[in-house]
Every structure is written in C-alpha cells, then in structure tokens.
Design a protein around this motif. Structure first.
Motif, short mmCIF file in Angstrom:
data_model
loop_
_atom_site.label_atom_id
_atom_site.label_comp_id
_atom_site.label_asym_id
_atom_site.label_seq_id
_atom_site.Cartn_x
_atom_site.Cartn_y
_atom_site.Cartn_z
N CYS A 372 0.72 -1.12 0.11
CA CYS A 372 0.07 0.07 0.02
C CYS A 372 0.72 1.40 0.04
N GLY A 373 2.12 1.32 0.29
CA GLY A 373 2.81 2.27 0.42
C GLY A 373 3.73 2.38 1.68
N THR A 374 4.18 3.63 1.93
CA THR A 374 4.98 4.26 3.12
C THR A 374 4.11 5.25 3.59
N PHE A 375 4.11 5.10 5.10
CA PHE A 375 3.05 6.30 5.61
C PHE A 375 3.97 6.57 7.02
N ASN A 376 3.77 7.88 7.33
CA ASN A 376 4.72 8.45 8.45
C ASN A 376 3.97 8.26 9.78
N SER A 377 2.81 8.15 9.74
CA SER A 377 2.27 8.29 11.47
C SER A 377 0.99 7.49 11.39
N GLY A 378 0.45 6.70 10.34
CA GLY A 378 -0.71 5.67 10.53
C GLY A 378 -1.10 5.59 9.17
N TYR A 379 -2.34 4.60 9.14
CA TYR A 379 -3.06 4.37 8.09
C TYR A 379 -4.32 4.10 8.25
N THR A 380 -5.11 4.63 7.21
CA THR A 380 -6.51 4.35 7.33
C THR A 380 -7.14 3.48 6.02
N ALA A 381 -8.07 2.60 6.20
CA ALA A 381 -8.76 1.63 5.53
C ALA A 381 -10.25 1.86 5.47
N ASN A 382 -10.86 1.78 4.40
CA ASN A 382 -12.42 1.39 4.66
C ASN A 382 -12.66 -0.08 4.75
N VAL A 383 -13.36 -0.39 5.66
CA VAL A 383 -13.68 -1.67 6.26
C VAL A 383 -15.06 -1.96 6.05
N PRO A 384 -15.46 -3.01 5.21
CA PRO A 384 -17.16 -3.39 5.11
C PRO A 384 -17.53 -3.90 6.50
N SER A 385 -18.91 -3.68 6.50
CA SER A 385 -19.63 -4.29 7.70
C SER A 385 -19.28 -5.50 8.02
N HIS A 386 -18.88 -5.98 9.12
CA HIS A 386 -18.59 -7.49 9.56
C HIS A 386 -17.45 -7.83 9.04
N GLY A 387 -16.57 -6.90 8.55
CA GLY A 387 -15.63 -7.35 7.78
C GLY A 387 -14.03 -7.00 8.55
N ALA A 388 -13.06 -7.32 7.84
CA ALA A 388 -11.81 -7.15 8.42
C ALA A 388 -10.71 -6.73 7.34
N VAL A 389 -9.68 -5.82 7.70
CA VAL A 389 -8.56 -5.55 6.74
C VAL A 389 -7.48 -5.94 7.64
N VAL A 390 -6.48 -6.70 7.05
CA VAL A 390 -5.33 -7.25 7.60
C VAL A 390 -4.12 -6.57 7.11
N LEU A 391 -3.42 -6.09 7.96
CA LEU A 391 -2.02 -5.51 7.39
C LEU A 391 -0.55 -5.91 7.99
N LYS A 392 0.27 -5.66 7.23
CA LYS A 392 1.42 -6.09 7.86
C LYS A 392 2.27 -4.81 7.82
N VAL A 393 2.45 -4.31 8.99
CA VAL A 393 3.27 -2.91 9.17
C VAL A 393 4.59 -3.03 9.53
N GLN A 394 5.75 -2.54 8.66
CA GLN A 394 7.16 -2.81 8.68
C GLN A 394 7.81 -1.50 9.12
N ALA A 395 8.37 -1.24 10.44
CA ALA A 395 8.89 0.02 10.61
C ALA A 395 10.18 0.42 9.94
N GLY A 396 10.63 1.49 9.44
CA GLY A 396 11.73 1.75 8.84
C GLY A 396 12.69 2.93 9.26
N TYR A 397 12.57 3.27 10.40
CA TYR A 397 12.99 4.39 11.06
C TYR A 397 13.95 4.06 12.55
N THR A 398 15.19 4.67 12.46
CA THR A 398 15.82 4.48 13.75
C THR A 398 16.59 5.76 13.94
N ASP A 399 16.52 6.35 15.07
CA ASP A 399 17.00 7.51 15.53
C ASP A 399 18.75 7.52 15.37
N PRO A 400 19.30 8.04 14.68
CA PRO A 400 20.94 7.70 14.45
C PRO A 400 21.66 8.14 15.53
N THR A 401 21.12 9.25 16.54
CA THR A 401 21.83 9.79 17.78
C THR A 401 22.01 8.93 18.78
#
Length: 472
Positions: A372-401
C-alpha cells in the motif's frame, strides 16, 4: 578490549545474577508450558464435528484426508485430521476395558485409519472425555479411571492429537486433566494435548495442555464469532509456543455467514494465535472458502514463531484496531482493522497505537496481496460491515543519535547498563542516567521496555549478537 569487557560481564552475570524472569514471561505472568515439544506454533488441521456431528465413518475421513492434500490445505500448513465424538462402539469397551471403535462404521479399525492418514503425510487426531462417558453419552466411552490404558491405546493406534472433553459430573477438573496429561507423556509418543473444558480456569492449564478451550461451543453466526473473540482475548497473556488459547474450531465455509464475515473470522483467529482447525466439508469447498483457508500471508501471522497473541489496542464504538507483534525485534506488526458494525466505515491505525515511533513504515494488505505504500504516522482503510482488513506494518526508522543499550551514558555498553535495565524492570529505578531517557533501553525498537530488551542486552554482552534490532 571488547572481548575482555564481555568476559568480565559474563563472570559478573554468572556469579551474582539470578534472573527474576522465568523462561517465558508475558505481561508479568509466569508461563510454564507443557514440556512435550509440540505445538510450538498453533496447530492447523480439520475436525469432524462442525460439519458431520456424530455422523462419521471411515470412508468420510479417508476422503477428507485425500482432500486435505488435493485442495492445497496441506500445502498451506494444515496437518491434523481429527475425529470428534461418536467414533467408538456402543458400549465403547471390550471385556478387558479397552476402547474399541464402531466396526460397522470403521471396519478397518483405528490403527489402519491412522496409517492411511499418515501415508498422506498428515497426522491423526482423536476425541476423548475426562468423564465416565463422552458428550454423546455412549456407555463406557469416557476415560475416567482408564487414563493410562486409554493413552496406551491411543499411542498404539498412532494418534498424534487428543481433544479431551469435559462432559463429567465430578468437580475434579484439574486433577482429571492432569491425569491424562501424565498418561500421555508416559506413553512416550508425541501427542498434542487439547484441553476442551469450554473456559479458561487458571494458569494450571498452561502447564497441563498444549491448548485449552476458552469459550463455549462456536456456532456459524456473527454473534458467536464476536463473543468468542471477546472471551478468548481475556487470557491473551498466557499464549505462547507450546500453549495456546483456543476459541474453538473454524466455521469458515459452513454456509450461514457471508464470505466477508468468514474472512473476518479467520483473520481474528490468526491475530489471536489460535489453533486453525477447519470444520467445513473440504471435499467440496467454494473458491472463496478455499482462498480464505489457504491465504498463506494471513496464516503466517498465526504461525509466527514468537507466539504472541494479538490484542485490541484501540476502538471507537464497533470499530476496532488489533495488533500482533511479529518476530522479536519489535519492528514488524500485524494489524487487523475490525468492523463489527452494520455499515462500512474508515478505520485508522496510528503508529503510536501499535508501539511504533512516528516515521516511515511500509504497509501491506494481506487479503489484497498488495503493498500500500509508506506512511509516516498511521494508515486508514475502509472496512466493510462485519469485515476485516489485515495489514503487515514494517517500521523503517531509527534515531541515529541514540546509542541503544548505553543506559548510563558512559559511551560503552557494559554490565552496569545490563544491571540498570534489570533494576528498571523490577521497579527499583524509574529512569536511566543517559540523557536520552528511557528510549536508550528500548533495544528491540518496539517503543516500550520489556523483558525482551533485558534478554537482548544479555545476549549482546555475551557476544551472541553484535548489534540490537533497533539499530537498523
């Protein structure tokens, strides 16, 4: 110098440290798994009850085993073919007290049936009860007083899985289940032990069975599915490799719900690290049913080796966000957006809800099989009645300091840092000397400080790892 420091750390750890955490600690609860090395991920298979009830016979079960292979179910990970109640003769024992099958319906006997199932590369499961009779009230069918004899019988037949029910009149629940556990272990045959007493009654179950029912019997309707989700979630902390909460068998494909509801049902069982025991007639599945039951991306959530049960992390009315950590480095999460309501709706998961720092994270939709792409703070999907959207979220940020693990701010990671993390987890200190605060101890990068960070710090000092997961 680094090797010397690590050697010193090892000496210190060996001499003075006794861990306050047992081998498995979840949310502060001590978890002691049944030590039979089975069920390290939730079991996957099929059970006869939901589709056939007591109307089972040898030919039907062989056909199911055949279909398990030809339908792609075996390739997707399903392996157990389990008989439920009413396989035995009436009365159920011979003159020597040994359990016997109904030879009109199982003319070849149970050993031959097990051999047939094993020849397909599958495993054979059977049903019993801790009472005097099973739930079908067949005379002499229960194992009370016959535990060792029945366990030996099951082992001689080649049984790999025992579902052990609770249609008993006595109150000796724990003792009854522990007697069969001990009897199974005594046989020396690896037999997955499924406790079926319809509710979670306490931590003793974790040490007794590989799984335990947490709910009443499931039925093929949306209300039953959501009720079992809610009840099963209460004991989430006790799930883990070798010991699983069981909200009952799957109803996917049995015909009284929509495919959207079945997809949500399957999604939530995978999020809850539940046993995936199909209960439909897999000999003639619809394409939609087959696609649900064999979705390997969603199944991978259930089968994740870390064995963490997913939990609800936010909700608004009937709109819910559930999260299941994947792996042990804190960077990857399975997320299900669940809509219990009567109309479709947008549901948002914020990275803060799932213990990911704001910053780029990739999102993949596991039912649509698309990135679905890369997102900075969250993700929104439209979910049907009595339905589910299943996501795999992979972080890609580490504070180098941040120098992860250097909690005292000395510029090196040593036994003192390890000791400070221990003291923090025990509540003896509330913050760390390092200027970056608590974040430096979050060495797995999941946004919180847990026993996993403590364990990773130990591994670093012993030289087992040379960097922390948070250091991408």
């Amino acid at each position: 110098m680094k090797k010397i420091k690590r050697l010193i750390a090892l000496v210190i750890l060996t001499a003075v440290f006794i861990s306050p955490f047992p081998s498995s600690v979840q949310n502060g609860n001590q978890v002691l798994a049944l030590n039979n090395n089975l069920g390290l991920t939730p079991p996957m298979g099929w059970n006869s009850w939901n589709i056939f009830g007591g109307d089972i016979n040898e030919e039907k079960i062989k056909q199911i085993a055949d279909a398990m292979v030809t339908s792609g179910m075996k390739d997707a990970g399903y392996e157990y073919v389990n008989l439920d109640d009413n396989w035995m003769a009436n009365p159920a024992r011979d003159a020597n007290g040994k359990l016997i099958p109904d030879l009109k319906r199982f003319p070849s006997g149970m050993k031959a049936l097990a051999d047939y199932i094993h020849s397909k590369g599958l495993k054979f499961g059977i049903y019993g009860d801790r009472g005097v009779t099973t739930c079908c009230n067949i005379p002499q069918s229960g194992s009370q007083g016959y535990e060792e004899q029945d366990a030996e019988t099951f082992a001689s037949w080649g049984v790999d899985y025992l579902k052990y029910d609770n249609c008993a009149s006595d109150s000796n629940l724990q003792a009854g289940y522990e007697r069969m556990r001990d009897a199974l272990l005594k046989t020396g045959r690896p037999i997955f032990y499924s406790i079926c007493c319809w509710y979670f009654v306490g931590p003793w179950m974790v040490d007794c069975g590989n799984s335990w029912r947490t709910t009443g019997d499931i039925s093929d309707d949306w209300g039953s599915i959501t009720k079992n989700i809610d009840v099963n979630s209460k004991s989430a902390a006790y799930a883990g490799p070798g010991h699983w909460n069981d909200p009952d068998m799957l109803e996917v494909g049995n015909g009284k719900m929509t495919d959207t509801e079945y997809k949500a049902h399957f999604s939530m069982w995978c999020m809850m690290a539940a046993p995936l025991i199909a209960g439909n007639d897999i000999r003639n599945m619809t394409t939609a049913t087959k696609d649900i039951l064999t979705n390997k991306e969603v199944i991978a959530i259930d089968q994740d080796a870390a064995g963490v049960q997913g939990t609800k992390v936010s909700s608004s009315g009937e709109l819910e966000v559930w999260c299941k950590p994947l792996g042990t480095d804190g960077t990857t999460k399975a997320v299900t957006l669940l809509n219990r309501g009567g109309t479709s709706a947008d549901i948002t998961v914020n990275w803060s809800d799932i213990k990911l720092a704001d910053g780029p994270a990739t999102v993949r939709d596991l039912w649509e099989h698309k990135d679905c792409g890369t997102f900075n703070s969250g993700y929104t999907a439209n979910v049907p009645s009595h339905g589910a959207v299943v996501l795999k979220v992979q972080a890609g940020y580490t504070d180098p300091t941040i120098m992860y693990g250097d909690v005292d701010g000395s510029g090196v990671i040593d036994a003192l840092d390890y000791s400070l993390i221990k003291r923090y987890l025990l509540g003896q200190i509330s913050e760390f000397p390092a200027s970056n605060g608590k974040l430096v101890a979050d060495v797995d990068g999941d946004g919180q400080i847990t026993a996993l960070d403590f364990s990773l710090s130990k591994k670093y000092l012993l030289g087992i790892i040379n960097k922390f997961p948070a250091q991408k």
